[in-house]
Design an enzyme around this catalytic site. Sequence first.
Site, PDB file in Angstrom:
ATOM      1  N   LYS A 100       3.655 -15.493   1.684  1.00 21.39           N
ATOM      2  CA  LYS A 100       3.458 -16.308   0.304  1.00 21.39           C
ATOM      3  C   LYS A 100       4.888 -16.802  -0.243  1.00 21.39           C
ATOM      4  CE  LYS A 100       0.997 -17.659  -3.277  1.00 21.39           C
ATOM      5  NZ  LYS A 100       0.510 -19.082  -3.285  1.00 21.39           N
ATOM      6  N   ASP A 131      -5.248  -6.956   5.530  1.00 18.72           N
ATOM      7  CA  ASP A 131      -6.350  -6.496   5.034  1.00 18.72           C
ATOM      8  C   ASP A 131      -7.389  -7.603   4.861  1.00 18.72           C
ATOM      9  OD1 ASP A 131      -8.200  -4.499   4.650  1.00 18.72           O
ATOM     10  OD2 ASP A 131      -7.003  -3.684   2.925  1.00 18.72           O
ATOM     11  N   ASP A 184      -2.741 -18.396   1.006  1.00 21.63           N
ATOM     12  CA  ASP A 184      -3.755 -19.048   0.412  1.00 21.63           C
ATOM     13  C   ASP A 184      -4.469 -20.157   1.212  1.00 21.63           C
ATOM     14  OD1 ASP A 184      -1.467 -20.287  -0.196  1.00 21.63           O
ATOM     15  OD2 ASP A 184      -1.656 -20.396  -2.465  1.00 21.63           O
ATOM     16  N   ASP A 205     -10.401  -9.065   7.466  1.00 18.34           N
ATOM     17  CA  ASP A 205     -12.134  -9.057   7.214  1.00 18.34           C
ATOM     18  C   ASP A 205     -12.568 -10.422   7.245  1.00 18.34           C
ATOM     19  OD1 ASP A 205     -11.994  -6.448   6.938  1.00 18.34           O
ATOM     20  OD2 ASP A 205     -12.607  -6.127   4.944  1.00 18.34           O
ATOM     21  N   TYR A 234       0.751  -1.213   0.067  1.00 18.99           N
ATOM     22  CA  TYR A 234      -0.038   0.013  -0.087  1.00 18.99           C
ATOM     23  C   TYR A 234       0.842   1.354  -0.058  1.00 18.99           C
ATOM     24  CZ  TYR A 234      -3.910  -3.079   1.125  1.00 18.99           C
ATOM     25  OH  TYR A 234      -4.951  -3.920   0.910  1.00 18.99           O
TER      26      TYR A 234
END
Length: 375
Positions: A193, A249, A225, A253, A143
């Site tokens: 990852k 992020d 994943d 959620d 970000y």
Amino acid sequence: MRAIFKILRLPGDGVGPEVLDEACSVLSEVGARKDVQFEFTDGLIGGAAIDACGSPLSDEDLVKARDSDAVFLGAVGGPKWDHFSKETRPEAGLLKLRKELGLFANLRPVKIFDALAGASPLKDEIVRGADLMVVRELTGGLYFGQPSKRMKDETGRSAVDTLPYHESEIERIVDLAFRLAGQRRKKVTSVDKANVLNSSQLWREVASEVSERYPDIEFEHALVDSCAMALISRPTTFDVMVMENLFGDVLSDEAAVLAGSLGMLPSASLNGKPPAREGTQAEMFGMYEPVHGSAPDIAGQGKANPVGAILSASMMLRFSFGLDALADTVDNAVANVLEQGVRTGDIAGPDMAPASTSEFGSAVREQAAALAAAR
Ligand SMILES: NC(=O)c1ccc[n+]([C@@H]2O[C@H](COP(=O)([O-])OP(=O)(O)OC[C@H]3O[C@@H](n4cnc5c(N)ncnc54)[C@H](O)[C@@H]3O)[C@@H](O)[C@H]2O)c1
């Protein structure tokens, strides 16, 4: 001597002021019973600040934040300001606060109260007992990395974002995760990852190095994943989960869904280390806020669930003020009130008369007072 803690209150927009009022009165209640005083100062953020002074967070309120022991925020945003540019929207006030205060760690606990296991969209037997904390790196990664831009040439449009991390940024957030795990069920899952990304390979290396300092804490790496699947198929197996900004992020959620309502979830954003043990001073600054937004669809109707805000206040007691016993009182008061069947509309069953925001807040206050008196 009476301990005094200064809290800057930024209620913001929509249901923000409603839920913050309830949480602050719970704080005052438990404080008064243990000779602790919370001194509240008020400021403006988001749409309320835009309307009053033309900016989503004034420099004056930023100074007030720096002068406080902690910031307590409601929520920002709403349709009235949706057409504003990215830089002048209500959310820009929140981003400015995070940036100026260097809040690099976002903590989102998700605890399934037994009384509410049935409210989750997941099966009761999968979700019951889940009690995890997502620790998201908040100031680095994809970000903020440069270059981040869109381009266009004769072949067509393209775009690039960059995912940089320095080992010091990884070290401080992973170390924080281990400290938190030490106060919980002593397990850390580091999410990355690493089978594809260089940044994740560095993340994995540094996380492993940090883990060697904490031999009594169980440690595992997980690929983001498969971790996303595990989070909803076996959520009870996680304790503290630590990850970079984008992964955090998304997974925070996903984890939020477990609880059945956004209104239930608290959060903290920290810029350092919480107290090493009860009663010691925090080596950091914290901002606390419920996870939900301003909920314009129910604002001003007394329908908002104040649990996320009340549990955010409990996190403030624990992480900024080192008042673990008071935090436990607040957490237990919320659990007891839910056990008694008091519910706001978002978590009430079909045959239940929902409590209003202030009725729920009063019930928690009374419970907290009874628990504090019994200690
Ligand atoms: N940190 C923040 O301040 C924050 C976070 C998310 C969204 N927002 C802003 O809030 C506004 C509304 O966004 P949204 O609708 O996508 O998200 P939202 O979280 O405000 O609402 C989503 C849904 O959850 C419900 N809900 C939220 N909080 C609740 C509570 N305490 N009790 C009961 N129900 C609750 C709402 O009624 C709505 O149906 C937008 O302007 C958005 O940008 C702010």
